[in-house]
Design a protein around this motif. Structure first.
Motif, PDB file in Angstrom:
ATOM      1  N   VAL A 136      38.023  29.315  51.609  1.00 27.11           N
ATOM      2  CA  VAL A 136      39.447  29.324  51.156  1.00 27.11           C
ATOM      3  C   VAL A 136      39.379  28.752  49.564  1.00 27.11           C
ATOM      4  O   VAL A 136      39.125  27.779  49.183  1.00 27.11           O
ATOM      5  N   ALA A 137      40.196  29.721  48.783  1.00 28.68           N
ATOM      6  CA  ALA A 137      40.442  29.389  47.487  1.00 28.68           C
ATOM      7  C   ALA A 137      42.035  29.271  47.209  1.00 28.68           C
ATOM      8  O   ALA A 137      42.677  30.212  47.879  1.00 28.68           O
ATOM      9  N   GLU A 138      42.187  28.083  46.662  1.00 24.15           N
ATOM     10  CA  GLU A 138      43.686  27.886  46.096  1.00 24.15           C
ATOM     11  C   GLU A 138      44.013  28.122  44.719  1.00 24.15           C
ATOM     12  O   GLU A 138      43.281  27.438  43.946  1.00 24.15           O
ATOM     13  N   VAL A 139      44.381  29.279  44.424  1.00 22.74           N
ATOM     14  CA  VAL A 139      44.383  29.789  42.965  1.00 22.74           C
ATOM     15  C   VAL A 139      45.766  29.630  42.429  1.00 22.74           C
ATOM     16  O   VAL A 139      46.799  30.128  42.969  1.00 22.74           O
ATOM     17  N   PRO A 140      45.826  29.053  41.209  1.00 30.76           N
ATOM     18  CA  PRO A 140      47.109  28.739  40.493  1.00 30.76           C
ATOM     19  C   PRO A 140      47.708  30.384  39.923  1.00 30.76           C
ATOM     20  O   PRO A 140      46.725  31.195  39.563  1.00 30.76           O
ATOM     21  N   VAL A 141      48.938  30.447  40.211  1.00 39.93           N
ATOM     22  CA  VAL A 141      49.695  31.811  40.044  1.00 39.93           C
ATOM     23  C   VAL A 141      50.807  31.838  39.043  1.00 39.93           C
ATOM     24  O   VAL A 141      51.412  30.818  39.220  1.00 39.93           O
ATOM     25  N   ARG A 142      51.039  32.627  38.036  1.00 41.43           N
ATOM     26  CA  ARG A 142      52.007  32.667  37.338  1.00 41.43           C
ATOM     27  C   ARG A 142      52.449  34.127  36.896  1.00 41.43           C
ATOM     28  O   ARG A 142      51.466  34.914  36.571  1.00 41.43           O
ATOM     29  N   ASP A 143      53.604  34.740  36.953  1.00 43.21           N
ATOM     30  CA  ASP A 143      54.180  36.062  36.790  1.00 43.21           C
ATOM     31  C   ASP A 143      53.019  37.082  37.415  1.00 43.21           C
ATOM     32  O   ASP A 143      52.698  38.139  37.176  1.00 43.21           O
ATOM     33  N   GLY A 144      52.672  36.798  38.655  1.00 41.88           N
ATOM     34  CA  GLY A 144      52.004  37.650  39.550  1.00 41.88           C
ATOM     35  C   GLY A 144      50.537  37.997  39.411  1.00 41.88           C
ATOM     36  O   GLY A 144      50.004  38.671  39.926  1.00 41.88           O
ATOM     37  N   ARG A 145      50.188  37.014  38.534  1.00 37.85           N
ATOM     38  CA  ARG A 145      48.531  37.084  38.214  1.00 37.85           C
ATOM     39  C   ARG A 145      48.037  35.669  38.166  1.00 37.85           C
ATOM     40  O   ARG A 145      48.719  34.624  38.047  1.00 37.85           O
ATOM     41  N   ALA A 146      46.766  35.569  38.478  1.00 38.72           N
ATOM     42  CA  ALA A 146      45.931  34.317  38.385  1.00 38.72           C
ATOM     43  C   ALA A 146      46.183  33.684  36.927  1.00 38.72           C
ATOM     44  O   ALA A 146      45.905  34.438  36.127  1.00 38.72           O
ATOM     45  N   ARG A 147      46.245  32.481  37.045  1.00 33.63           N
ATOM     46  CA  ARG A 147      46.588  31.554  35.828  1.00 33.63           C
ATOM     47  C   ARG A 147      45.277  31.451  35.159  1.00 33.63           C
ATOM     48  O   ARG A 147      44.074  31.207  35.724  1.00 33.63           O
ATOM     49  N   VAL A 148      44.884  31.457  34.033  1.00 33.43           N
ATOM     50  CA  VAL A 148      43.521  31.144  33.403  1.00 33.43           C
ATOM     51  C   VAL A 148      43.532  29.856  32.543  1.00 33.43           C
ATOM     52  O   VAL A 148      42.821  29.030  32.686  1.00 33.43           O
ATOM     53  N   THR A 149      44.634  29.521  31.911  1.00 32.77           N
ATOM     54  CA  THR A 149      44.786  28.213  31.254  1.00 32.77           C
ATOM     55  C   THR A 149      45.157  26.900  31.930  1.00 32.77           C
ATOM     56  O   THR A 149      45.795  26.951  33.007  1.00 32.77           O
ATOM     57  N   GLY A 150      44.637  26.020  31.666  1.00 32.26           N
ATOM     58  CA  GLY A 150      44.899  24.641  32.320  1.00 32.26           C
ATOM     59  C   GLY A 150      44.232  23.729  31.793  1.00 32.26           C
ATOM     60  O   GLY A 150      43.450  23.544  30.757  1.00 32.26           O
ATOM     61  N   ASN A 151      44.052  22.437  32.652  1.00 31.00           N
ATOM     62  CA  ASN A 151      43.425  21.174  32.245  1.00 31.00           C
ATOM     63  C   ASN A 151      42.244  20.763  32.648  1.00 31.00           C
ATOM     64  O   ASN A 151      41.453  19.849  32.410  1.00 31.00           O
ATOM     65  N   LEU A 152      41.473  21.743  33.610  1.00 31.72           N
ATOM     66  CA  LEU A 152      40.350  21.410  33.988  1.00 31.72           C
ATOM     67  C   LEU A 152      39.279  21.523  33.156  1.00 31.72           C
ATOM     68  O   LEU A 152      38.925  23.053  32.940  1.00 31.72           O
ATOM     69  N   ALA A 153      38.367  20.789  33.062  1.00 31.23           N
ATOM     70  CA  ALA A 153      36.938  20.782  32.338  1.00 31.23           C
ATOM     71  C   ALA A 153      36.028  20.807  33.306  1.00 31.23           C
ATOM     72  O   ALA A 153      35.930  20.044  34.222  1.00 31.23           O
ATOM     73  N   VAL A 154      35.155  21.827  33.267  1.00 33.56           N
ATOM     74  CA  VAL A 154      33.950  21.976  34.067  1.00 33.56           C
ATOM     75  C   VAL A 154      32.514  21.754  33.103  1.00 33.56           C
ATOM     76  O   VAL A 154      32.390  22.682  32.268  1.00 33.56           O
ATOM     77  N   ALA A 155      31.841  20.922  33.470  1.00 31.98           N
ATOM     78  CA  ALA A 155      30.348  20.817  32.875  1.00 31.98           C
ATOM     79  C   ALA A 155      29.934  21.998  32.555  1.00 31.98           C
ATOM     80  O   ALA A 155      29.354  22.653  33.808  1.00 31.98           O
ATOM     81  N   GLY A 156      29.677  22.350  31.479  1.00 31.92           N
ATOM     82  CA  GLY A 156      28.645  23.742  31.238  1.00 31.92           C
ATOM     83  C   GLY A 156      29.549  25.162  30.827  1.00 31.92           C
ATOM     84  O   GLY A 156      29.041  26.007  30.576  1.00 31.92           O
ATOM     85  N   VAL A 157      30.935  24.546  30.895  1.00 26.55           N
ATOM     86  CA  VAL A 157      31.821  25.789  30.553  1.00 26.55           C
ATOM     87  C   VAL A 157      32.640  25.055  29.264  1.00 26.55           C
ATOM     88  O   VAL A 157      33.212  24.114  29.332  1.00 26.55           O
ATOM     89  N   PRO A 158      32.573  25.906  28.023  1.00 26.51           N
ATOM     90  CA  PRO A 158      33.663  25.159  26.947  1.00 26.51           C
ATOM     91  C   PRO A 158      35.048  25.308  27.399  1.00 26.51           C
ATOM     92  O   PRO A 158      35.501  26.199  27.930  1.00 26.51           O
ATOM     93  N   GLY A 159      35.737  24.026  26.917  1.00 23.63           N
ATOM     94  CA  GLY A 159      37.198  24.170  27.086  1.00 23.63           C
ATOM     95  C   GLY A 159      37.564  23.716  28.241  1.00 23.63           C
ATOM     96  O   GLY A 159      36.857  23.260  29.092  1.00 23.63           O
ATOM     97  N   THR A 160      38.737  24.089  28.618  1.00 27.57           N
ATOM     98  CA  THR A 160      39.471  23.879  30.093  1.00 27.57           C
ATOM     99  C   THR A 160      40.154  25.242  30.416  1.00 27.57           C
ATOM    100  O   THR A 160      40.122  26.162  29.866  1.00 27.57           O
ATOM    101  N   GLY A 161      40.397  25.048  31.664  1.00 23.70           N
ATOM    102  CA  GLY A 161      41.144  26.378  32.573  1.00 23.70           C
ATOM    103  C   GLY A 161      42.024  25.951  33.603  1.00 23.70           C
ATOM    104  O   GLY A 161      42.038  24.650  34.077  1.00 23.70           O
ATOM    105  N   ALA A 162      42.524  26.586  34.526  1.00 31.88           N
ATOM    106  CA  ALA A 162      43.389  26.592  35.495  1.00 31.88           C
ATOM    107  C   ALA A 162      42.334  26.147  36.665  1.00 31.88           C
ATOM    108  O   ALA A 162      41.448  26.821  36.876  1.00 31.88           O
TER     109      ALA A 162
END
Length: 388
Positions: A136-162
């Motif tokens: 089960v995935a809980e996916v942030p959505v805006r304007d009918g599409r999956a969000r990309v920007t956000g504050n979560l940092a994942v080790a091994g991935v540059p920057g942050t995302g939704a």
């Protein structure tokens, strides 16, 4: 667009967690079998260690495929098949799932209108055909599409995302039917040299084998060159993997594990917390983690940790007497902080111990994902699938 002598197929290139791969609608690919495999190999550019004539990135974490379709099941929105395309051999494995690639399935399903987009979070129920388990995935959505920007940092991935929250509780025993396929918290595996190693064989997310790093003469802080260039270590890990696969009922001949259960079970070298340097040159302090792990996948060090591997590791940490539990004394309640080559990743885990074993109430992680390209992928005639 018509490209002479080539066949086009709709394709989305996505990053999911610390992996990236090709995402397809199942209806756009040939049906399961040799022609589908030949198509995926040609699209990725395998077999070739550089995958120079395809879309693969020459590493196991960038040679992955997600195949997605609407589900006919009442408890799922989409069906998802994971394929690991080998790099230097002409092989495609469907033996297990990939946790990182899984985190891109929900956003793909939303953006491709396979599920209704509901703000602010859309819950996508994903049936993984490899393990016959529900995610089960809980996916942030805006304007009918999956969000990309956000504050979560994942080790091994540059920057942050939704933040995409993945729940894996239903994957306990998905491949073998049991959290502990052998019924034991620790198995002794005798190598051909006569040496014995202790291992916890666990099935959650994907079947994995957890071995104390010190039993293989390692510290648990090694990086890619120290692992990948050590042919003797790779051979021992392959033997452990093969013999564990036999005990787990995934193979019947340990020496043929690459044929009978390609890519798995994954083997992780675990060690207690201690500071180390990451692949990018950063420093991780002992207080930031509950343990260290170096996960080997397809005879190479995983640059971070497989999402499904992190699920299995967190589950194993809850098993009394396991190799992993012994490394994580004093861990924080409700989560496991895993020190890996790229940094530290958390896994959410809440469990209850009873007379019948361990019951999990929460088992999951958060990841980010991003659609990087959508278009048409092309491949020339296939040697066996299409006439030249």
């Amino acid at each position: 667009m018509t490209v002479p002598e080539q066949t086009g197929i709709p394709c989305v290139l996505m990053r999911g967690g610390t992996s990236n791969g090709l995402y397809f609608h199942e209806a756009d690919l040939p049906g399961p079998g040799p022609r589908r495999d030949a198509t995926l190999l040609r699209l990725m550019g395998s077999p070739d260690i550089l995958q120079i004539d395809g879309l693969g990135g020459s590493r196991p974490i960038t040679s992955k495929v997600a195949i997605i379709a609407p589900s006919a099941r009442d408890d799922a929105d989409v069906d998802y098949t994971f394929a690991q395309v080998e790099i230097d051999r002409a092989g495609v494995s469907y033996a297990g799932n990939c946790g990182n690639i899984s985190s891109g399935v929900g956003p793909f399903a939303i953006d491709e209108d396979l599920v209704e987009a509901l703000e602010p979070v859309t819950r996508v129920r994903i049936f993984n055909t490899n393990t016959q388990a529900l995610l089960v995935a809980e996916v942030p959505v805006r304007d009918g599409r999956a969000r990309v920007t956000g504050n979560l940092a994942v080790a091994g991935v540059p920057g942050t995302g939704a933040e995409i929250v993945m729940n894996w509780v239903a994957t306990i025993g998905a491949k073998t039917g049991h959290l502990l396929p052998t019924g034991q918290a620790i198995d002794e595996i005798t190598l051909e040299t006569g040496a014995t190693v202790h291992a916890t064989l666990c099935d959650a997310g994907n079947p994995c084998v957890w071995v104390p790093a010190k039993e293989l003469g390692r510290t648990g802080s090694e990086l890619a060159e120290e692992i990948n260039n050590d042919a003797a270590l790779i051979a021992v890990v392959r033997e452990i993997r093969g013999k564990a696969a036999v005990r787990m009922g995934l193979a019947n001949d340990w020496s043929r594990v690459d044929e009978q259960y390609p890519g798995g079970p994954m083997v992780g070298l675990v060690a207690p917390p201690e500071g180390y340097r990451t692949l990018s040159g950063g420093e991780v302090e002992e207080k930031q983690m509950d343990l260290r792990v170096r996960l080997l996948f397809m005879d190479r060090l995983h640059e971070s940790i497989a999402g499904s591997g992190s699920i299995c590791l967190a589950a194993a940490a809850q098993i009394p007497g396991s190799v992993v539990e012994a490394m994580t004394a004093g861990r924080r309640p409700g989560e496991l902080l895993i020190g890996n080559p790229s940094g530290v990743v958390p896994v959410k885990v809440e469990a209850r111990r009873g007379p019948d074993g361990v019951t999990f109430d929460v088992l999951g992680f958060s990841r980010t994902a991003r659609r990087m390209m959508a278009g048409t992928a092309y491949y020339p005639p296939l040697d066996q699938a299409e006439p030249s």
